[in-house]
Design an enzyme around this catalytic site. Structure first.
Site, short mmCIF file in Angstrom:
data_model
loop_
_atom_site.label_atom_id
_atom_site.label_comp_id
_atom_site.label_asym_id
_atom_site.label_seq_id
_atom_site.Cartn_x
_atom_site.Cartn_y
_atom_site.Cartn_z
N MET A 53 0.85 -1.20 0.00
CA MET A 53 0.00 0.00 0.00
C MET A 53 0.88 1.24 0.00
O MET A 53 1.67 1.45 0.94
CB MET A 53 -0.93 0.01 1.21
CG MET A 53 -2.07 -0.99 1.10
SD MET A 53 -3.24 -0.86 2.48
CE MET A 53 -2.35 -1.69 3.79
N CYS B 134 -2.27 -2.01 -10.29
CA CYS B 134 -2.57 -0.64 -9.88
C CYS B 134 -3.49 0.04 -10.90
O CYS B 134 -3.17 0.09 -12.09
CB CYS B 134 -1.28 0.16 -9.72
SG CYS B 134 -1.63 1.87 -9.30
#
Ligand SMILES: Cc1cc2nc3c(=O)[nH]c(=O)nc-3n(C[C@H](O)[C@H](O)[C@H](O)COP(=O)(O)O)c2cc1C
EC number: 1.3.1.-
Length: 330
Positions: free
Chosen positions: A19, A102
């Site tokens: 993250m 992503c």
């Protein structure tokens, strides 16, 4: 028992998800202490790495105590990805992970992250080249597909395995979904049920309670759970899931003392690692969750998230200790 290459990661491991601006060394260390079996760095740009961008290289730092740790890189250019494998190796990670998931525009528009889901041949050939370029196990993190009409994750996972990928983590959403709707774990189970698959298949997306982790293990039959948002400001999530696995019962939430101890150590590790200014700034996002549910807490939270000086933040922790030491979390 799941294995990533030669690394034994236990039975139904819990993985801390990569993250951005969250999965840094201090936070990873806290999650590891609380039971995370494998931790990943945030994604690191291969283009940034080969240009020696300070911001990218700093992200390569790892603590011994967090192993096994995977460094995640992203990019779409073969040369840059191979060069960055060499740079990453020097930091001594246990695993190299490729980000093919992503969804953000600035990454996708360059064909990287989930952008590569539009070119599966490139995804496979990049993975193959990286596997051949390193002795470390290479893993992939991806999504179900670009959109609902192009979900070919069973075939994609098999092809990645065939070129030497050692484990795959699948977020049960498409690129188009971004973070909307609910994660769909059924296609991840299809990947796992493919008779030809023998590498671990880890599920990701919306594991936000011990019950959901059990569901991922028992109903969907996956090999482990990758956990992201549920751990932000709550590294105890890992031990709660493990306790539930072992006993079928919920562990009592962490005490005020444990929360204060984590907050203090988190801030101190962050300052030691990236300096006063960034350390203070980047730890802020965790405090809301560390101290969630305490009534009349606004004044203290504001001090924690607006002070630029760590002395003031530590002072806020001390004030909380004095004011709320008897508070019982439910
Ligand atoms: C703040 C934030 C930053 C993220 N950064 C990355 C990243 O750097 N690399 C990556 O593969 N996924 C990244 N993700 C996606 C997560 O790894 C994970 O796939 C997603 O949050 C779904 O899992 P969860 O429901 O357990 O949070 C990020 C998610 C969040 C919330």
């Amino acid at each position: 028992m799941a294995k990533i290459g030669n690394i034994d990661v236990g039975d139904f491991p819990l993985l801390l998800a990569p993250m951005e601006d969250v999965s840094d060394p201090p936070f990873r260390a806290l999650c590891k202490e609380q039971g995370a079996d494998v931790v990943y760095t945030e994604f690191i740009s291969s283009e940034g790495l080969i240009r020696d961008a300070a911001k990218s290289t700093m992200k390569l730092d790892i603590y011994e105590k967090e192993r096994p740790v995977g460094i995640q890189i992203f990019g779409a250019n073969l040369d840059s990805m191979l060069q960055s494998v060499e740079i990453v190796e020097k930091s001594g990670p246990d695993i190299i992970d490729i980000n093919f998931g992503c969804p953000v525009k600035k990454v996708v528009s360059k064909g990287a992250g989930a952008g590569i889901l539009k070119d599966i041949d490139l995804m496979v050939s990049l993975t193959e080249a990286m596997v051949k370029h390193t002795k470390l196990p290479v893993t992939v993190k991806t999504r179900l597909g670009w959109d609902n009409d192009s979900i070919k994750i069973v075939e994609v996972a098999e092809r990645l395995q065939d070129v030497g990928c050692q484990a795959i983590s699948i977020h049960g959403r498409t690129r188009v979904q971004m973070y909307k709707g609910e994660a769909n774990w059924a296609p991840i189970a299809e990947v796992k049920n493919n008779q030809r698959m023998h590498i671990p298949v880890f599920g990701n997306g919306d594991v936000d309670s011990p019950e959901r982790a059990v569901e991922m293990r028992d109903k969907y039959g996956l090999d482990g759970a990758m956990i992201g948002r549920a751990s932000i400001g709550y590294p105890w999530f890992f031990r709660e899931v493990k306790h539930y696995f072992e006993t079928g019962e919920h562990l009592a939430p962490p005490t005020m003392k444990e929360r204060l101890d984590a907050a203090r150590r988190h801030l101190q590790m962050a300052i030691d690692w990236k300096g006063e200014k960034l350390g203070v700034f980047e730890t802020r996002r965790h405090y809301t969750n560390y101290f969630k549910g305490i009534p009349h807490f606004k004044e203290y939270r504001m001090k924690m998230v607006t002070s630029d000086d760590s002395k003031d933040v530590f002072e806020a922790f001390d004030e909380v200790e004095r004011e709320f030491s008897d508070y019982e979390f439910v």
